[in-house]
Design a protein around this motif. Structure first.
Motif, PDB file in Angstrom:
ATOM      1  N   TYR A   1      11.847  -1.551   0.086  1.00 43.71           N
ATOM      2  CA  TYR A   1      11.323  -2.481  -0.900  1.00 43.71           C
ATOM      3  C   TYR A   1      10.921  -1.719  -2.161  1.00 43.71           C
ATOM      4  O   TYR A   1      10.515  -0.553  -2.100  1.00 43.71           O
ATOM      5  CB  TYR A   1      10.088  -3.214  -0.359  1.00 43.71           C
TER       6      TYR A   1
ATOM      7  N   ASP B   1       9.152  -2.539  -6.331  1.00 47.28           N
ATOM      8  CA  ASP B   1       8.601  -3.452  -7.333  1.00 47.28           C
ATOM      9  C   ASP B   1       9.306  -3.216  -8.659  1.00 47.28           C
ATOM     10  O   ASP B   1       9.549  -2.061  -9.041  1.00 47.28           O
ATOM     11  CB  ASP B   1       7.101  -3.169  -7.469  1.00 47.28           C
TER      12      ASP B   1
ATOM     13  N   SER C   1       9.159  -8.624 -10.216  1.00 49.31           N
ATOM     14  CA  SER C   1       8.094  -8.983  -9.281  1.00 49.31           C
ATOM     15  C   SER C   1       6.705  -8.785  -9.872  1.00 49.31           C
ATOM     16  O   SER C   1       5.722  -9.289  -9.315  1.00 49.31           O
ATOM     17  CB  SER C   1       8.236  -8.184  -7.982  1.00 49.31           C
ATOM     18  N   SER C   2       6.601  -8.040 -10.973  1.00 45.63           N
ATOM     19  CA  SER C   2       5.305  -7.827 -11.634  1.00 45.63           C
ATOM     20  C   SER C   2       5.476  -7.928 -13.142  1.00 45.63           C
ATOM     21  O   SER C   2       6.440  -7.381 -13.697  1.00 45.63           O
ATOM     22  CB  SER C   2       4.726  -6.444 -11.281  1.00 45.63           C
TER      23      SER C   2
ATOM     24  N   THR D   1       7.164   1.626  -8.450  1.00 44.81           N
ATOM     25  CA  THR D   1       7.449   0.485  -9.310  1.00 44.81           C
ATOM     26  C   THR D   1       8.347   0.932 -10.450  1.00 44.81           C
ATOM     27  O   THR D   1       8.223   2.066 -10.933  1.00 44.81           O
ATOM     28  CB  THR D   1       6.150  -0.160  -9.847  1.00 44.81           C
TER      29      THR D   1
ATOM     30  N   GLN E   1      15.134  -4.495  -1.434  1.00 40.37           N
ATOM     31  CA  GLN E   1      14.575  -5.813  -1.730  1.00 40.37           C
ATOM     32  C   GLN E   1      13.444  -5.706  -2.723  1.00 40.37           C
ATOM     33  O   GLN E   1      12.726  -4.698  -2.772  1.00 40.37           O
ATOM     34  CB  GLN E   1      14.091  -6.490  -0.444  1.00 40.37           C
TER      35      GLN E   1
ATOM     36  N   ARG F   1       9.839  -6.678  -4.219  1.00 41.86           N
ATOM     37  CA  ARG F   1       8.534  -7.175  -3.778  1.00 41.86           C
ATOM     38  C   ARG F   1       7.443  -6.537  -4.620  1.00 41.86           C
ATOM     39  O   ARG F   1       7.493  -5.330  -4.886  1.00 41.86           O
ATOM     40  CB  ARG F   1       8.319  -6.854  -2.309  1.00 41.86           C
ATOM     41  N   ALA F   2       6.470  -7.328  -5.052  1.00 38.52           N
ATOM     42  CA  ALA F   2       5.364  -6.789  -5.831  1.00 38.52           C
ATOM     43  C   ALA F   2       4.667  -5.693  -5.037  1.00 38.52           C
ATOM     44  O   ALA F   2       4.502  -5.796  -3.820  1.00 38.52           O
ATOM     45  CB  ALA F   2       4.377  -7.905  -6.174  1.00 38.52           C
TER      46      ALA F   2
ATOM     47  N   ALA G   1       1.895  -6.411  -2.613  1.00 37.83           N
ATOM     48  CA  ALA G   1       2.244  -7.119  -1.389  1.00 37.83           C
ATOM     49  C   ALA G   1       2.659  -6.179  -0.281  1.00 37.83           C
ATOM     50  O   ALA G   1       2.882  -6.591   0.848  1.00 37.83           O
ATOM     51  CB  ALA G   1       3.363  -8.115  -1.676  1.00 37.83           C
ATOM     52  N   LYS G   2       2.790  -4.882  -0.580  1.00 37.20           N
ATOM     53  CA  LYS G   2       3.237  -3.930   0.432  1.00 37.20           C
ATOM     54  C   LYS G   2       2.129  -3.667   1.436  1.00 37.20           C
ATOM     55  O   LYS G   2       0.949  -3.620   1.112  1.00 37.20           O
ATOM     56  CB  LYS G   2       3.661  -2.618  -0.225  1.00 37.20           C
TER      57      LYS G   2
END
Length: 255
Positions: free
Chosen positions: A3, A5, A30-31, A220, A247, A249-250, A253-254
């Motif tokens: 994942y 960001d 995502s951010s 990120t 994928q 994802r912010a 959220a990890k």
């Protein structure tokens, strides 16, 4: 499954001036780092951008910069650590008010432009910025250049950090970004940018302008929303990650 960001600087329109493709780019990130009125942005733009990000379920962060609208916050200023602290508290607080009014929650803070770059190498400035974020809300993430003084200062004070890498910027052998004053600071070839960013995520390495591989932590990834082909690039990087099994994802959220 890996994942990552993707963050984007946005909300940088001001008054009658319109910058970026914020609404469209929100579909591919995502951010969102929202300008707070010093280097760009204004109250109406802040409110509208917060609302758009919430509607798209994109995590929101404050993007405080130097008080330099003419230079878009990209010119160094001789500020003291106390001035840096005050500027960050002021701007984060302003955006926090809009987020709260719209029913949202702030995820992170990412300094902008020259403030970001100065804090990457100057420990006193980095410590002042980290303290400002911590005092406003110690639960916030602080985004900083991977391996920089800013991320180290955040870790020392007890903030969670996200090590940031750049898809469209070149790197020096010491891990810093090539200054924008140099002709080779930006990567304009999209395929080259995509190859660089996928390698940073999958291998943790980036090729410097000196031809030496540099180890790098990619928590990120920043893409810029004000370029001529920003939307196209956002779409392409999204597709490149899907092909590589990465994928979106912010970071907050990890697990």
């Amino acid at each position: 499954m890996k994942y990552v960001d993707i963050n984007c600087d946005m909300g940088e329109s001001f008054g009658a001036y319109r910058l970026g493709n914020d609404r469209e780019i929100l579909d591919y990130i995502s951010s969102a780092n929202i300008a707070c009125g010093f280097h760009a942005g204004d109250p109406a733009t802040m409110r509208k951008t917060v609302r758009m990000a919430l509607d798209k379920a994109v995590a929101i962060g404050a993007h405080p910069g130097l008080p330099d609208l003419v230079g878009f916050g990209r010119r160094n200023m001789d500020i003291s650590p106390q001035e840096a602290y005050d500027m960050v508290v002021y701007q984060v607080g302003a955006l926090q008010a809009f987020i709260q009014a719209e029913g949202g929650t702030m995820q992170h803070v990412k300094p902008h432009g020259a403030l970001y770059n100065m804090a990457a190498t100057k420990a006193p400035l980095a410590e002042a910025i980290a303290e400002a974020v911590y005092k406003v809300n110690p639960a916030l993430l602080l985004f900083g250049l991977a391996g920089s003084e800013l991320t180290r200062a955040a870790e020392r004070i007890g903030l969670r950090t996200a090590n940031e890498v750049f898809a469209d910027r070149t790197y020096q052998q010491d891990g810093t970004l090539t200054p924008r004053s140099q002709l080779d600071a930006m990567i304009t070839d999209q395929e080259q940018s995509l190859q660089q960013v996928v390698r940073m995520v999958t291998e943790g390495r980036v090729l410097s302008r000196q031809g030496v591989d540099v180890s790098i932590q990619a928590d990120t990834i920043c893409i810029h929303g004000d370029g001529a082909h920003a939307l196209e690039f956002a779409q392409n990087i999204h597709e490149a990650f899907a092909r590589a099994g990465i994928q979106l994802r912010a970071f907050a959220a990890k697990s």
